[in-house]
Design a protein around this motif. Structure first.
Motif, PDB file in Angstrom:
ATOM      1  N   PHE A  28       0.851  -1.187   0.000  1.00 17.21           N
ATOM      2  CA  PHE A  28       0.000   0.000   0.000  1.00 17.21           C
ATOM      3  C   PHE A  28       0.889   1.239   0.000  1.00 17.21           C
ATOM      4  N   GLU A  29       0.406   2.277  -0.633  1.00 17.13           N
ATOM      5  CA  GLU A  29       1.124   3.543  -0.663  1.00 17.13           C
ATOM      6  C   GLU A  29       0.122   4.651  -0.372  1.00 17.13           C
ATOM      7  N   THR A  30       0.309   5.361   0.749  1.00 17.15           N
ATOM      8  CA  THR A  30      -0.629   6.414   1.128  1.00 17.15           C
ATOM      9  C   THR A  30       0.059   7.382   2.084  1.00 17.15           C
ATOM     10  N   ASN A  31      -0.386   8.630   2.102  1.00 20.98           N
ATOM     11  CA  ASN A  31       0.115   9.622   3.041  1.00 20.98           C
ATOM     12  C   ASN A  31      -0.822   9.810   4.228  1.00 20.98           C
ATOM     13  N   LEU A  32      -1.880   9.017   4.311  1.00 26.20           N
ATOM     14  CA  LEU A  32      -2.868   9.163   5.376  1.00 26.20           C
ATOM     15  C   LEU A  32      -2.468   8.304   6.578  1.00 26.20           C
ATOM     16  N   LEU A  33      -2.056   8.941   7.652  1.00 33.82           N
ATOM     17  CA  LEU A  33      -1.596   8.203   8.820  1.00 33.82           C
ATOM     18  C   LEU A  33      -2.682   7.312   9.436  1.00 33.82           C
ATOM     19  N   PRO A  34      -3.914   7.783   9.575  1.00 35.30           N
ATOM     20  CA  PRO A  34      -4.949   6.890  10.125  1.00 35.30           C
ATOM     21  C   PRO A  34      -5.139   5.637   9.276  1.00 35.30           C
ATOM     22  N   LEU A  35      -5.050   5.784   7.955  1.00 34.66           N
ATOM     23  CA  LEU A  35      -5.182   4.622   7.076  1.00 34.66           C
ATOM     24  C   LEU A  35      -3.988   3.682   7.243  1.00 34.66           C
ATOM     25  N   ILE A  36      -2.785   4.240   7.355  1.00 31.88           N
ATOM     26  CA  ILE A  36      -1.596   3.412   7.572  1.00 31.88           C
ATOM     27  C   ILE A  36      -1.765   2.571   8.838  1.00 31.88           C
ATOM     28  N   LYS A  37      -2.232   3.209   9.892  1.00 31.29           N
ATOM     29  CA  LYS A  37      -2.420   2.482  11.150  1.00 31.29           C
ATOM     30  C   LYS A  37      -3.463   1.373  11.015  1.00 31.29           C
ATOM     31  N   GLN A  38      -4.546   1.667  10.306  1.00 35.77           N
ATOM     32  CA  GLN A  38      -5.586   0.658  10.133  1.00 35.77           C
ATOM     33  C   GLN A  38      -5.076  -0.537   9.335  1.00 35.77           C
ATOM     34  N   ILE A  39      -4.309  -0.265   8.298  1.00 40.04           N
ATOM     35  CA  ILE A  39      -3.753  -1.346   7.485  1.00 40.04           C
ATOM     36  C   ILE A  39      -2.845  -2.231   8.332  1.00 40.04           C
ATOM     37  N   VAL A  40      -1.996  -1.607   9.149  1.00 38.12           N
ATOM     38  CA  VAL A  40      -1.107  -2.366  10.023  1.00 38.12           C
ATOM     39  C   VAL A  40      -1.910  -3.100  11.088  1.00 38.12           C
ATOM     40  N   ARG A  41      -2.872  -2.410  11.660  1.00 32.01           N
ATOM     41  CA  ARG A  41      -3.680  -2.982  12.743  1.00 32.01           C
ATOM     42  C   ARG A  41      -4.384  -4.258  12.302  1.00 32.01           C
ATOM     43  N   HIS A  42      -4.833  -4.284  11.045  1.00 29.46           N
ATOM     44  CA  HIS A  42      -5.563  -5.444  10.537  1.00 29.46           C
ATOM     45  C   HIS A  42      -4.658  -6.483   9.885  1.00 29.46           C
ATOM     46  N   GLY A  43      -3.354  -6.287   9.972  1.00 27.93           N
ATOM     47  CA  GLY A  43      -2.423  -7.312   9.547  1.00 27.93           C
ATOM     48  C   GLY A  43      -2.158  -7.401   8.060  1.00 27.93           C
ATOM     49  N   PHE A  44      -2.509  -6.357   7.299  1.00 29.07           N
ATOM     50  CA  PHE A  44      -2.278  -6.407   5.856  1.00 29.07           C
ATOM     51  C   PHE A  44      -0.854  -6.019   5.475  1.00 29.07           C
ATOM     52  N   ALA A  45      -0.166  -5.299   6.362  1.00 28.86           N
ATOM     53  CA  ALA A  45       1.211  -4.873   6.089  1.00 28.86           C
ATOM     54  C   ALA A  45       1.799  -4.339   7.382  1.00 28.86           C
ATOM     55  N   ILE A  46       3.121  -4.148   7.388  1.00 26.98           N
ATOM     56  CA  ILE A  46       3.766  -3.454   8.499  1.00 26.98           C
ATOM     57  C   ILE A  46       4.384  -2.179   7.935  1.00 26.98           C
ATOM     58  N   THR A  47       4.942  -1.342   8.796  1.00 31.76           N
ATOM     59  CA  THR A  47       5.486  -0.079   8.319  1.00 31.76           C
ATOM     60  C   THR A  47       6.597   0.367   9.248  1.00 31.76           C
ATOM     61  N   THR A  48       7.121   1.560   9.011  1.00 27.27           N
ATOM     62  CA  THR A  48       8.070   2.183   9.927  1.00 27.27           C
ATOM     63  C   THR A  48       7.609   3.603  10.198  1.00 27.27           C
ATOM     64  N   LEU A  49       7.582   3.978  11.478  1.00 23.48           N
ATOM     65  CA  LEU A  49       7.121   5.293  11.900  1.00 23.48           C
ATOM     66  C   LEU A  49       7.989   5.767  13.057  1.00 23.48           C
ATOM     67  N   LEU A  50       7.936   7.065  13.320  1.00 18.31           N
ATOM     68  CA  LEU A  50       8.560   7.570  14.527  1.00 18.31           C
ATOM     69  C   LEU A  50       7.877   6.946  15.739  1.00 18.31           C
ATOM     70  N   ALA A  51       8.650   6.666  16.770  1.00 20.15           N
ATOM     71  CA  ALA A  51       8.106   5.979  17.937  1.00 20.15           C
ATOM     72  C   ALA A  51       6.934   6.733  18.549  1.00 20.15           C
ATOM     73  N   MET A  52       6.962   8.087  18.517  1.00 22.76           N
ATOM     74  CA  MET A  52       5.902   8.877  19.136  1.00 22.76           C
ATOM     75  C   MET A  52       4.533   8.656  18.500  1.00 22.76           C
TER      76      MET A  52
END
Length: 298
Positions: free
Chosen positions: A219-243
Motif C-alpha cells: 500500500f502507498e498512502t500519506n494518510l496516517l490513520p489509514l496506515i495504522k488501520q492497514i497495520v492494525r488489521h495485519g495487511f502490512a507493516i510499516t516504519t514510523l517515529l516511535a511517538m
C-alpha cells in the motif's frame, strides 16, 4: 522594469497562461497581456513562445524567471519588515510540516503558541520534506520542518527534535516478540509506505538500497490513520517515529537492529527576511524542545 510587470510575469509562468494569471491577479486579461508586451519591448526580448496549446518560456524568459523571483521576494521582505516596525501586534506564520509530525508532535505547540500570541495568524501546510524545502526556497511558506541530515545550502536550520524510526506491527505479528528487527526480516514483509517526497519514504528507500533488499510495497498512502488501520488489521507493516503509536495499545514499535535516528530541524531561507512573528515561533519551538529534553532527562 516595473515591479508590477514582474508580478504579472510570474503569475503567467505559475498559472501557465494569461487568462489564468488574470484570474489570480483579479485583473482583466488584456491588462496582463499588455504588461507582458511592454516588458518584452523594454527588454527587446521575447519571454514566451505563444502556441495554440499554451505558452512556454523562451531561454531568455527562463533567465528572467530566476531574477524575477528574487526581486519580488526581496520586495515582499522589505514591505514586511517596514510593517513590522509597528510591533508584534499582527503578523502571520506560514509553516510547512510533514504529516507525521503535524498529527502527533505539533498540535500542542501550535495551540500554545496561539495562546501566547493571540493576534498572530498561523497558516499550516502539510506536505513532504522535499516539497517543504522547495516551498521555503520559492517563498510560498516562511518556515518548514525538514530532516536535517543534509540541509540545502540556501536554508538556515535549527535542530529541535531527534527521534528513532521504528518497525511498527500489530501485537500478534511474528516479529512483535523480538527486541529489535533486522533489516532482512523487515524487508521480507509487505509494507505500507508514504509516497515519494516524504522523509518516511526516503528513509525506507535508503535502508532498502543500503541493505540490498527490494521494497515489498503493498500500500502507498500519506494518510496516517489509514496506515495504522492497514497495520492494525495485519495487511502490512510499516516504519514510523516511535511517538506516532505511543497511545496505540494494539500496535507495537520495535527498533531496528541498526538504529535509525532522524534529526529534525526548523528551516527558513538563508538570505531572506525572517519576520518578527516567525522569529517568535522559532524561539517558541526551540524553547519547547529544550523544555521537553530537560523533562525527559535527554
Amino acid at each position: 522594469m516595473e515591479i508590477r510587470a514582474l508580478r504579472y510575469f510570474l503569475a503567467v509562468v505559475d498559472e501557465n497562461g494569461f487568462t489564468a494569471a488574470a484570474r489570480r491577479l483579479h485583473v482583466a486579461q488584456p491588462a496582463v497581456s499588455m504588461a507582458i508586451r511592454k516588458l518584452e519591448e523594454s527588454l527587446a526580448l521575447s519571454l514566451f513562445h505563444r502556441r495554440d496549446r499554451g505558452i512556454e518560456l523562451t531561454d531568455e524568459g527562463r533567465i528572467l524567471l530566476d531574477h524575477a523571483r528574487r526581486i519580488i521576494q526581496a520586495t515582499e521582505d522589505a514591505e514586511l519588515e517596514m510593517r513590522e516596525l509597528q510591533g508584534l501586534d499582527s503578523g502571520e506564520v506560514r509553516i510547512g510540516i510533514p504529516s507525521m509530525l503535524g498529527s502527533y508532535y505539533f498540535p500542542p505547540i501550535l495551540m500554545a503558541f496561539r495562546h501566547r500570541y493571540p493576534k498572530l495568524q498561523l497558516t499550516v501546510v502539510e506536505s513532504g520534506a522535499r516539497k517543504i524545502q522547495q516551498m521555503i526556497s520559492e517563498g510560498e511558506i516562511d518556515l518548514g520542518v525538514i530532516v536535517s541530515n543534509t540541509p540545502p545550502d540556501d536554508l538556515e536550520t535549527r535542530s529541535f527534535l531527534r527521534d528513532q524510526m521504528t518497525a511498527v506491527m500489530p501485537l500478534d505479528h511474528p516479529l512483535a516478540g523480538q527486541a529489535s528487527i533486522a533489516y532482512g526480516d523487515f524487508f521480507k514483509e509487505d509494507l505500507v509506505v508514504f509516497k515519494q517526497g516524504y522523509f518516511h519514504r526516503e528513509v525506507l528507500d535508503r535502508l532498502a538500497q543500503e541493505s540490498n533488499y527490494p521494497l515489498q510495497i503493498g500500500f502507498e498512502t500519506n494518510l496516517l490513520p489509514l496506515i495504522k488501520q492497514i497495520v492494525r488489521h495485519g495487511f502490512a507493516i510499516t516504519t514510523l517515529l516511535a511517538m506516532v503509536i505511543a497511545e496505540d495499545a494494539d500496535l507495537v514499535a520495535r527498533p531496528f537492529s541498526e538504529p535509525v535516528w532522524l534529526d529534525l530541524s526548523i528551516a527558513w531561507r538563508r538570505d531572506g527576511y525572517l519576520s518578527r512573528a516567525n522569529r517568535a515561533f522559532v524561539d517558541f519551538l526551540l524553547e519547547h524542545a529544550a523544555s521537553e529534553q530537560s523533562r525527559l532527562g535527554t
